[in-house]
Design an enzyme around this catalytic site. Structure first.
Site, PDB file in Angstrom:
ATOM      1  CD  GLN A  15      -1.096  -0.848   3.536  1.00  8.01           C
ATOM      2  OE1 GLN A  15      -2.174  -0.209   3.782  1.00  8.01           O
ATOM      3  NE2 GLN A  15      -0.671  -1.343   4.604  1.00  8.01           N
ATOM      4  CG  ASP A  36       2.737  -4.632   3.500  1.00  3.91           C
ATOM      5  OD1 ASP A  36       2.744  -3.417   3.127  1.00  3.91           O
ATOM      6  OD2 ASP A  36       1.931  -4.713   4.631  1.00  3.91           O
ATOM      7  CB  CYS A  63       8.161  -9.915   5.109  1.00  3.02           C
ATOM      8  SG  CYS A  63       9.760  -9.520   5.689  1.00  3.02           S
ATOM      9  CB  VAL A  65      11.130  -4.747   8.254  1.00  3.34           C
ATOM     10  CG1 VAL A  65      10.256  -4.971   7.042  1.00  3.34           C
ATOM     11  CG2 VAL A  65      10.415  -3.712   9.065  1.00  3.34           C
ATOM     12  CG  ASN A  91       8.059   2.243   1.382  1.00  2.00           C
ATOM     13  OD1 ASN A  91       7.789   3.314   1.214  1.00  2.00           O
ATOM     14  ND2 ASN A  91       6.934   1.434   1.467  1.00  2.00           N
ATOM     15  CE1 TYR A 151       8.303   8.446   9.896  1.00  2.02           C
ATOM     16  CE2 TYR A 151       8.918  10.795   9.875  1.00  2.02           C
ATOM     17  CZ  TYR A 151       8.532   9.652   9.046  1.00  2.02           C
ATOM     18  OH  TYR A 151       8.520   9.472   7.673  1.00  2.02           O
ATOM     19  CB  ALA A 153      15.771   9.944  16.127  1.00  2.73           C
ATOM     20  CB  THR A 188       0.483   7.325   2.590  1.00  6.61           C
ATOM     21  OG1 THR A 188       1.468   7.659   3.772  1.00  6.61           O
ATOM     22  CG2 THR A 188       1.310   7.517   1.220  1.00  6.61           C
TER      23      THR A 188
END
Length: 267
Positions: A15, A36, A63, A65, A91, A151, A153, A188
């Site tokens: 997405q 994802d 997945c 991450v 990403n 975020y 950092a 998004t």
């Protein structure tokens, strides 16, 4: 870099930006493995891509991450299905200032893990074909976003890590280019996290600040960032580059050189 027949991995590929990047690659003739954690979205995206591009062009791997095993297995499944890997886009990311350890685990550790796995498969010393890794940072990787310190950092970390790895690849002769994209606010699902108290945590009271910053910088569509991604993947001259994507277009970031730093330290 001609993309026809190449094999790509996109994390968070079901997405948002990841889906947009995958579509660019598919339109250029590449095969894409979508990683994802959201299984329903992953299956739906694969079904849509199968209908548009053919059933043998995409693969979906569940997945997380943050899981070394799931990440490793997904890379292996991709190699077994498509015969190798040429392009990796790290990403997957979240905004969650309340659960800051999860934010670090996905946004930074996930990128590091994905990059190391990608290099392992791509670099020529291991019999790889070389290729390119694109890590998705943010405007928050270039300057502070006061409502999202963690975020910020993680995205600063992505920028520094990718630049260092790009140099390591060049000095080591890996045959792998590593670059990053630093977009401003993108329309998004991630953007809505800024207005949710359970995600903003102690910084929820600063949501008006978010609005002012957003009004100042504007917002992008996924397609705007996908064009920048396409540019970085195709341009074989770029390694260690950061493409800052804003409403006026995309520009490469000019980082200070070692000479600049040494000169400044003398002042």
């Amino acid at each position: 870099m001609a993309l026809n027949g190449k094999v790509a991995v996109v994390t968070g590929g079901a997405q948002g930006l990841g889906k947009g990047f995958a579509e660019v690659l598919l339109r250029h003739g590449a095969k894409v493995s979508l990683f994802d954690v959201v299984e329903d979205s992953g299956n739906a995206t694969k079904t849509a891509f199968d209908k548009e591009f053919g059933p043998d062009r995409t693969l979906f791997c569940v997945c997380d991450v943050t899981s070394e095993k799931q990440f490793t297995d997904a890379f292996q499944k991709t190699v077994q299905s498509f015969g190798g890997i040429d392009i990796v886009c790290n990403n997957a990311g979240i905004i969650n200032e309340t659960d800051w350890e999860k934010t670090v685990a996905i946004n930074l550790s996930g990128v590091i893990r994905g990059t190391y796995l990608a290099v392992e498969h791509l670099k020529k010393q291991n019999g790889g074909r070389g290729g390119v890794i694109i890590n998705i940072a943010s405007m928050a990787g270039l300057g502070p976003l006061p409502t999202c310190p963690v975020y910020t950092a993680t995205k600063h970390g992505v920028v520094g890590f990718t630049r260092a790895m790009a140099m390591a690849s060049e000095y080591g002769g890996y045959g792998v280019r590593l670059n990053m994209i630093c977009p401003i606010f993108v329309r998004t699902g991630l953007l809505s996290s800024l207005d949710k108290e359970e995600r903003a945590g102690d910084f929820y009271h600063l949501r008006d600040v978010n609005q002012k910053i957003m009004e100042r910088f504007g917002t992008l569509e996924v397609s705007d960032v996908a064009k920048a991604f396409e540019k970085l993947v195709l341009d074989e001259s770029k390694n260690g580059a950061a493409l800052y994507v804003k409403t006026e277009g995309a520009d490469y970031v000019k980082f200070p050189t070692q000479e600049d730093i040494e000169e400044k330290s003398k002042q």
